[in-house]
Design a protein around this motif. Structure first.
Motif, short mmCIF file in Angstrom:
data_model
loop_
_atom_site.label_atom_id
_atom_site.label_comp_id
_atom_site.label_asym_id
_atom_site.label_seq_id
_atom_site.Cartn_x
_atom_site.Cartn_y
_atom_site.Cartn_z
N THR A 70 0.98 -1.19 -0.06
CA THR A 70 -0.22 0.06 0.06
C THR A 70 0.95 1.18 0.12
OG1 THR A 70 -0.19 0.63 2.40
CG2 THR A 70 -1.60 -1.17 1.44
N ASP A 128 -8.34 -12.29 -5.00
CA ASP A 128 -9.43 -13.18 -5.74
C ASP A 128 -9.60 -14.45 -5.21
OD1 ASP A 128 -11.16 -13.63 -7.93
OD2 ASP A 128 -9.50 -14.53 -9.32
N ARG A 142 -10.33 -3.26 -1.68
CA ARG A 142 -9.49 -3.48 -2.89
C ARG A 142 -8.57 -4.78 -2.91
NH1 ARG A 142 -8.73 -4.23 -7.92
NH2 ARG A 142 -6.68 -3.43 -8.63
N GLU A 159 -10.09 -7.81 -3.59
CA GLU A 159 -10.30 -8.01 -4.90
C GLU A 159 -8.96 -8.52 -5.73
OE1 GLU A 159 -13.63 -4.35 -5.28
OE2 GLU A 159 -11.60 -4.15 -6.12
N ILE A 160 -8.04 -8.01 -5.25
CA ILE A 160 -6.50 -8.33 -5.87
C ILE A 160 -6.51 -9.78 -5.66
CG2 ILE A 160 -4.25 -8.03 -5.50
CD1 ILE A 160 -4.67 -5.10 -5.49
N CYS A 202 2.78 5.21 -5.19
CA CYS A 202 2.39 3.95 -5.50
C CYS A 202 3.31 3.58 -6.58
CB CYS A 202 0.96 3.86 -6.08
SG CYS A 202 -0.35 3.67 -4.86
N GLU A 210 2.21 -5.78 -6.73
CA GLU A 210 1.00 -4.87 -6.88
C GLU A 210 0.62 -3.72 -5.91
OE1 GLU A 210 -0.79 -9.15 -7.88
OE2 GLU A 210 0.58 -8.45 -6.38
N ILE A 224 -1.81 -0.88 -3.93
CA ILE A 224 -3.06 -0.10 -3.46
C ILE A 224 -2.77 1.19 -2.80
CG2 ILE A 224 -5.14 -0.87 -2.01
CD1 ILE A 224 -4.47 -3.63 -2.10
N HIS A 274 -3.56 3.44 -0.14
CA HIS A 274 -4.42 3.26 0.94
C HIS A 274 -5.06 4.76 1.60
CE1 HIS A 274 -0.16 4.12 2.81
NE2 HIS A 274 -0.82 5.31 2.94
N ASP A 325 -11.59 2.38 1.32
CA ASP A 325 -12.09 1.35 1.33
C ASP A 325 -11.06 0.35 0.84
OD1 ASP A 325 -12.00 2.25 -1.26
OD2 ASP A 325 -13.82 1.27 -2.00
N TRP A 326 -9.74 0.76 1.12
CA TRP A 326 -8.56 0.00 0.39
C TRP A 326 -8.58 -1.57 0.93
CZ3 TRP A 326 -4.48 -2.34 3.29
CH2 TRP A 326 -4.37 -1.80 4.49
#
Length: 322
Positions: free
Chosen positions: A171, A206, A200, A203-204, A178, A188, A190, A192, A196-197
Motif C-alpha cells: 500500500t 481473488d 480492494r 479483490e486483488i 504507488c 501490486e 493499493i 491506502h 475502502d482499500w
C-alpha cells in the motif's frame, strides 16, 4: 554551536535555531561533529505532543546523526576519535552541530558510504531487518507491506523477496508513492488513501489470502484485514500506527480466526533493532539496500522538514546538514 531547540509542544514553528553550549562527553559517551541528521517520522509525533517527550522542553531535539568523532568520555576507547560513525542519542540532542551520544550506540560507517546515505537508511533498515527475521518467511508466501514507498516500508519492499516472500502486495498514499512502491519491488500496489482499500485488497487476492501483514498503519484498518489473512498460520507484525492509533484488534478477533499478532516494540525489540545497524550500513555500502534521500536541507530548516513530513509529501528521507 548552532542547534535546533524545541521550545515547547506544538506546530513545527516550536523548532527554533539557537546558539547553545557544545556538549561534553560524559562517562561512556562520545561527541561527534555532525554531517547528516535524519528527520524521523516519530520525531514529528513527539514535537506535536502525540507521543510523550522524554525531557520537558526547551531541549535540543533529535534522535540520530552521522558524523566524525571529535571527543570521547571516560571509559571509551580513544581510537574512536576521527572515525566516521552513526549514533543514537539518549532521546534528544541530534539536531545540532555537535552531538553527544552513548558510545555503545556508535556504528562505524563503511568505506564509501556517505554520511547522508547512512543517515537516510539507518532507521528504516534497522527496523526492517528484524521485522523480516521475525516474519520467518517460508519462500512461498504472500506478504502485505503497508506504507511501502517510504520509511521502514521502503526497506521492507526492497528486501522482502530476498527474505522469502513469493508475492509482495503493497500500500502507498497517492499515485506517485504507488509508482515508487512498484519500483522498489512490489508486485501490486493499493492506494491506502482510499478508505475502502482493504476491500480492494480482497479483490486483488481473488480468493487467495495474505500470509504476513507488516502493519504500520494500525487503527481500524487492521481489523478489516483479518479476514484476508491465511487462517491458522497467518500473522500480523504490528510496528507502527500512522493512523494515530495502534491496531484495533482484540484477542477474540485473533482467536476465532486462528491468527497471530506480534507486537514489535519494547526493550527486547529495540535491542534487536540496535544489533541490526551494522548490517544495514553494510548493505547500503554494498548496494543491496538503497538509501532513499528525498532532500538535504540546512539544519536551520528543521521546521520545514517537519512540515513536509506531516504533509506526507517526501519520497524518501529528509536529511539535515549543519
Amino acid at each position: 554551536m548552532k542547534a535546533i531547540v524545541m521550545t515547547g509542544i506544538g506546530a513545527p514553528e516550536v523548532l527554533v535555531v539557537q546558539d547553545v553550549a557544545a556538549p561534553q562527553p560524559g562517562p561512556g559517551e562520545l561527541v561527534i561533529r555532525t554531517e547528516a541528521i535524519p528527520v524521523l517520522f516519530p520525531e514529528t509525533k513527539l514535537r506535536s505532543g502525540e507521543f510523550p517527550v522524554p525531557v520537558e522542553p526547551p531541549l535540543v531535539f533529535g534522535f540520530q546523526a552521522a558524523g566524525v568523532v571529535t571527543e570521547v568520555g571516560a571509559d571509551v576507547d580513544a581510537t574512536w576519535v576521527g572515525r566516521r560513525v552513526a549514533v543514537d542519542t539518549a532521546g534528544f540532542g541530534s539536531y545540532a552541530e555537535f552531538v553527544s551520544a552513548p558510545a555503545a550506540s556508535a556504528t562505524p560507517l563503511p568505506t564509501g558510504l556517505s554520511s547522508v546515505d547512512a543517515a537516510a537508511v539507518l532507521m528504516n533498515g534497522s527496523v526492517a531487518l528484524p521485522l523480516l527475521e521475525t516474519a520467518a518467511l517460508a519462500g512461498n508466501e504472500t506478504v502485505l507491506i503497508e506504507a511501502a514507498a517510504t520509511g521502514v516500508g521502503s526497506s521492507l519492499t526492497q528486501l522482502a523477496k530476498e527474505f522469502g516472500a513469493a508475492r509482495v502486495i503493497a500500500t502507498a498514499g497517492g499515485p506517485e508513492k504507488c509508482a515508487r512502491a512498484l519500483e522498489l519491488g512490489a508486485d501490486e500496489v493499493i492506494d491506502h488513501n482510499a478508505q475502502d482499500w482493504p476491500i480492494r485488497l480482497r479483490e486483488i487476492l481473488d480468493g487467495a489470502t495474505v500470509d504476513v501483514v507488516f502493519d504500520s498503519i494500525g487503527g481500524t484498518s487492521a481489523l478489516d484485514l483479518l479476514d484476508a489473512i491465511t487462517p491458522l498460520r497467518g500473522r500480523m507484525l504490528s510496528y507502527g500506527w500512522l493512523s494515530g492509533a495502534p491496531a484495533q484488534v482484540s484477542a477474540m478477533d485473533l482467536i476465532t480466526r486462528g491468527l497471530t499478532l506480534v507486537g514489535c516494540a519494547g526493550p527486547d525489540w529495540l535491542a534487536g533493532v540496535a544489533r541490526s545497524r551494522a548490517a544495514v550500513l553494510d548493505r547500503a555500502a554494498a548496494g543491496t539496500l538503497a538509501p532513499l534521500v528525498d532532500s538535504v536541507l540546512p539544519l536551520e530548516e528543521a521546521a520545514t522538514a517537519h512540515r513536509r513530513i506531516e504533509e506526507r509529501s517526501p519520497l524518501g528521507k529528509i536529511v539535515l546538514r549543519p
